[in-house]
Scaffold this motif. Structure first.
Motif, PDB file in Angstrom:
ATOM      1  N   HIS A  73       0.810  -1.224   0.000  1.00 12.77           N
ATOM      2  CA  HIS A  73       0.000   0.000   0.000  1.00 12.77           C
ATOM      3  C   HIS A  73       0.840   1.269   0.000  1.00 12.77           C
ATOM      4  N   ILE A 130       0.856  -6.362  -5.131  1.00 16.53           N
ATOM      5  CA  ILE A 130      -0.402  -6.177  -4.400  1.00 16.53           C
ATOM      6  C   ILE A 130      -0.815  -7.533  -3.833  1.00 16.53           C
ATOM      7  N   LEU A 145      -5.155   4.121  -4.119  1.00 13.74           N
ATOM      8  CA  LEU A 145      -5.559   4.829  -2.902  1.00 13.74           C
ATOM      9  C   LEU A 145      -4.616   5.955  -2.548  1.00 13.74           C
ATOM     10  N   ARG A 165     -10.314   9.690  -2.931  1.00 11.95           N
ATOM     11  CA  ARG A 165      -9.661   8.377  -2.904  1.00 11.95           C
ATOM     12  C   ARG A 165      -8.288   8.414  -3.575  1.00 11.95           C
ATOM     13  N   HIS A 192     -10.674  -5.912  -0.188  1.00 14.54           N
ATOM     14  CA  HIS A 192     -10.664  -6.551  -1.509  1.00 14.54           C
ATOM     15  C   HIS A 192     -10.165  -7.993  -1.482  1.00 14.54           C
ATOM     16  N   CYS A 205       0.134  -0.735  -4.850  1.00 14.46           N
ATOM     17  CA  CYS A 205      -1.240  -0.206  -4.906  1.00 14.46           C
ATOM     18  C   CYS A 205      -1.285   1.153  -5.600  1.00 14.46           C
TER      19      CYS A 205
HETATM   20  S1  SF4 Z   1      -8.008  -1.681  -3.491  1.00 11.86           S
HETATM   21 FE1  SF4 Z   1      -6.223  -0.532  -4.083  1.00 11.86          FE
HETATM   22  S2  SF4 Z   1      -5.268  -0.102  -2.132  1.00 11.86           S
HETATM   23 FE2  SF4 Z   1      -6.661  -1.790  -1.750  1.00 11.86          FE
HETATM   24  S3  SF4 Z   1      -5.443  -3.638  -2.069  1.00 11.86           S
HETATM   25 FE3  SF4 Z   1      -6.389  -3.122  -3.998  1.00 11.86          FE
HETATM   26  S4  SF4 Z   1      -4.844  -1.933  -5.071  1.00 11.86           S
HETATM   27 FE4  SF4 Z   1      -4.297  -1.937  -2.940  1.00 11.86          FE
END
Ligand code: SF4
Lengths: 212, 471
Positions: free
Chosen positions: B63, B111, B416, B440, B134, B412
């Protein structure tokens, strides 16, 4: 875990649906490895006019006068009245930490994001589910300055202090029990350590590749 | 009576049931990343506890890690608070152990939801959890996979179990063949557009139907990934040959005689023909067009061939106000044709769309073309080091670079915007990620969620276009 029994608290309204956990506590504050220090940045992007970063002196930042929670009448509010799907999105437990550290002990909404709902109980923040029409009524009542509610977890009721309005809410018996008594869930689970070990041994014999 | 896939996964993991129906569910795989784990490890230590089964843990830092400057090592993480978080993960793993750790700078880092399946660490019939919403992604393998909070991360570390209540069974069936240029992402967005961001709340969703069966594992992961945006903690697809083919030969997949034994048990992880679902939703694949979100919630989505909706036509006052607020934030006028919306940045990446197939789809659109001069930044962030290496082997990095895209290190990233990759206030982005919430991708940033091919086409045109028209 922190206890919750009866709360008689000032109510603050947040009149929007789908309030996500990114809004409750923006990502830049998730870099911390601590459990505390999130209250000042709860709803950061809505609450302040500038862009917040960790390490700022929040007392010096310009407040957004249009954000409901900034109105002096809601200072010290302990109950947040919200709309449907509150706490949707990310699993960050920083969201209930931030709300709790802001001063909220209870949220009332028609529905929640599942993970947020779960996380709240573990932090002494009671998420109460009422129907859409009951929540509508409370938003209406909340227009009255100093509007308070009494949330009684044992009796599972939300009522006005004089008792004119009273709504019953549902909550899982086990969650209710843990929150009423402030129990340590890990300790509770570890009472079943033998069963976990047995289960694990059986699983390992049947599906050894899961344990490689 | 027949059981659903979810019923089977649930039944095979129940360790104990309390009188009120809450169950202790055994957890097979625990994925760990730097943002939601430090407080859990700290809690564990404060209580004098140890991980129950360290070999269930697969960890990575994703992240907070930068997508440039890797040659500088840890110093490449310029933000000291972020660096401390990444270092804390390393020290927690070295103290408590794990089956595997892919730290920052490892060539297999990426990720968490990309590397789990890629390593074969996500297998059919498992329960998979991670302090990340996720985690639903892994359900593509016939797993029960969902996100948990940090207290639950600590709970799983300490007990290898979670206290759970059974969710409802919701089946979303997509029948028919998807049109050219229509991808799993469009299916996911169309589903959310139909049932709303709370439509799956309290449910475990199974995706079924011929359109889902015809998806690759990458596509199924994209679909299950977005289940959480429909409010469902878990999304899943039953095991079939596609699942098994994908897993064969992965580093942590079973091998030798165990492989055959495993495959035999995996086959049962699909719903029985006579299984009963609490709710059903059906979509016709032929009616799904490429999707573009216009607002600040993934349910605010329309076909690329249409226009931004008009709040005046919404009767529900709470919804209308939500639409008006979203339009104000997004800087959009009602009834604007989607294809007239101009963009400033393009982000191809995230756990939704950063796998090799996603990069291939985007590269096919940009090949031999240049990004529009009005586009300030177009970037591709592969989901893992291995995806990146594979793409480079296929020459996709060159295709992207030649078109004007930046080719970054995995993570990521701007999904985010916890690292340096972010939108500036007011900037508009075509993004293959999963959340278009306010701020976001950076404070004041405006996100439109689309498929990789649609993002690529927008990069070339400088505004949204219907990828079905691109030859
Ligand atoms: S939603 Fe975005 S921040 Fe969350 S695990 Fe997936 S890539 Fe990473």
């Amino acid at each position: 875990m922190e206890k919750f029994t009866v709360l008689n608290g000032l109510v603050a309204p947040l009149d929007r649906a789908n309030v996500d956990t990114d809004a409750i506590i923006p990502k830049q504050f998730l870099k911390s490895i601590k459990r505390t220090g999130y209250g000042e940045n709860c709803f950061d992007a809505w609450r302040y006019l500038d862009v917040g970063e960790p390490g700022m002196d929040n007392a010096k930042r310009p407040l957004n006068p249009d954000f409901a929670l900034n109105q002096p009448r809601y200072r010290g509010a302990e109950i947040l009245l919200a709309r449907k799907n509150f706490g949707c999105g990310s699993s960050r437990e920083h969201a209930p930490w931030a709300l709790r550290q802001y001063g909220f002990k209870c949220v009332i909404a028609p529905s929640y994001g599942d993970i947020f709902y779960n996380n709240s109980f573990k932090n002494g923040l009671l998420p109460v589910v009422l129907t859409e029409s009951q929540v509508d009524q409370l938003f209406y009542d909340c227009a009255l300055p100093g509007f308070r509610l009494v949330v009684d977890l044992d009796r599972q009721t939300v009522a006005t202090p004089e008792g004119a309005t009273s709504y019953r809410f549902e909550v899982d018996p086990s969650r209710r029990h843990s929150l009423l008594n402030g129990l340590d869930e890990i300790g509770l689970t570890l009472r079943h350590a033998d069963r976990i070990r047995e289960f694990e041994a059986r699983r390992k014999a049947q599906l050894p590749w899961l344990f490689r | 009576m027949g059981r659903t896939l979810y019923d089977k996964l649930w039944d095979s993991h129940v360790v104990h049931v309390e009188d009120d129906g809450t169950a202790l569910l055994y957890i097979d795989r625990h994925l760990v990343h730097e943002v939601t784990s430090p407080q859990a490890y700290e809690g564990l230590k404060l209580a004098g506890r140890k991980p129950w089964r360290a070999d269930s843990i697969v960890a990575t830092a994703d992240h907070n890690t930068p997508t440039t400057g890797w040659e500088r090592g840890l110093a490449g993480i310029e933000d000291p608070i972020a660096r401390l978080q990444v270092e804390t993960l390393t020290s927690n793993i070295s103290e408590h152990g794990a089956k595997a750790y892919f730290p920052f700078l490892d060539r297999r880092q990426g990720i968490v939801h990309v590397i789990g399946p890629e390593q074969g660490a996500t297998l059919p019939g498992m329960t998979v959890v991670c302090g990340d919403s996720h985690t639903s992604t892994h359900g593509a393998f016939g797993c029960l996979a969902h996100g948990i909070g940090t207290s639950e991360v600590e709970h799983v570390l300490a007990t290898q179990c979670l206290v759970q209540r059974k969710m409802k069974n919701l089946r979303i069936t997509v029948e028919g063949a998807l049109g050219r240029g229509v991808s799993a992402k469009d299916v996911a967005l169309a589903v959310i557009g139909r049932i709303g961001t709370a439509g799956g709340t309290g449910c475990a969703v199974e995706f079924a139907g011929s359109a889902v069966r015809s998806l690759t594992m990458e596509g199924r992961m994209t679909l299950c990934n977005m289940a959480i945006e429909a409010g469902a903690r878990a999304g899943m697809v039953g095991v079939d040959d596609t699942t098994i083919q994908y897993l064969k030969g992965r580093p942590f997949s079973p091998a030798g005689s165990e492989w055959d034994q495993a495959v035999a048990t995996w086959r049962m992880f699909q719903s029985d023909a006579d299984a009963k679902f609490d709710a059903e939703v059906r979509l016709d694949a032929r009616e799904i067009a490429p999707q573009v979100t216009w607002g600040t919630s993934p349910e605010m989505v329309v076909s690329v061939a249409t226009a931004v909706p008009d709040p005046d036509r919404e009767k529900d006052p709470v919804r209308r106000e939500g639409m008006e607020r979203a339009l104000a934030y997004m800087g959009l006028k009602p009834k604007t044709p989607i294809q007239e919306i101009r963009i400033d940045k393009v982000f191809i990446g995230s756990c939704t769309n950063s796998r090799i197939e996603d990069l291939r789809a985007a590269a096919a659109v940009v090949k031999g073309r240049r990004i529009a001069s009005s586009v300030k930044l177009a970037m591709v962030v592969p989901g893992s080091g291995l995806v990146k290496a594979q793409a480079e082997k296929e020459g996709l990095d060159k295709v992207f670079r030649d078109s004007g895209f930046e080719w970054r290190e995995p993570g990521c990233s701007m999904c985010l915007a916890m690292n340096a990759d972010r939108l500036e206030p007011g900037e508009r982005c075509a993004s293959t990620s999963n959340r278009n919430f306010e701020g976001r991708q950076g404070a004041g940033g405006r996100t439109h969620l689309v498929s990789p091919a649609m993002a690529a086409a927008a990069a070339i045109a400088g505004h949204f276009v219907d990828v079905r028209d691109v030859r």
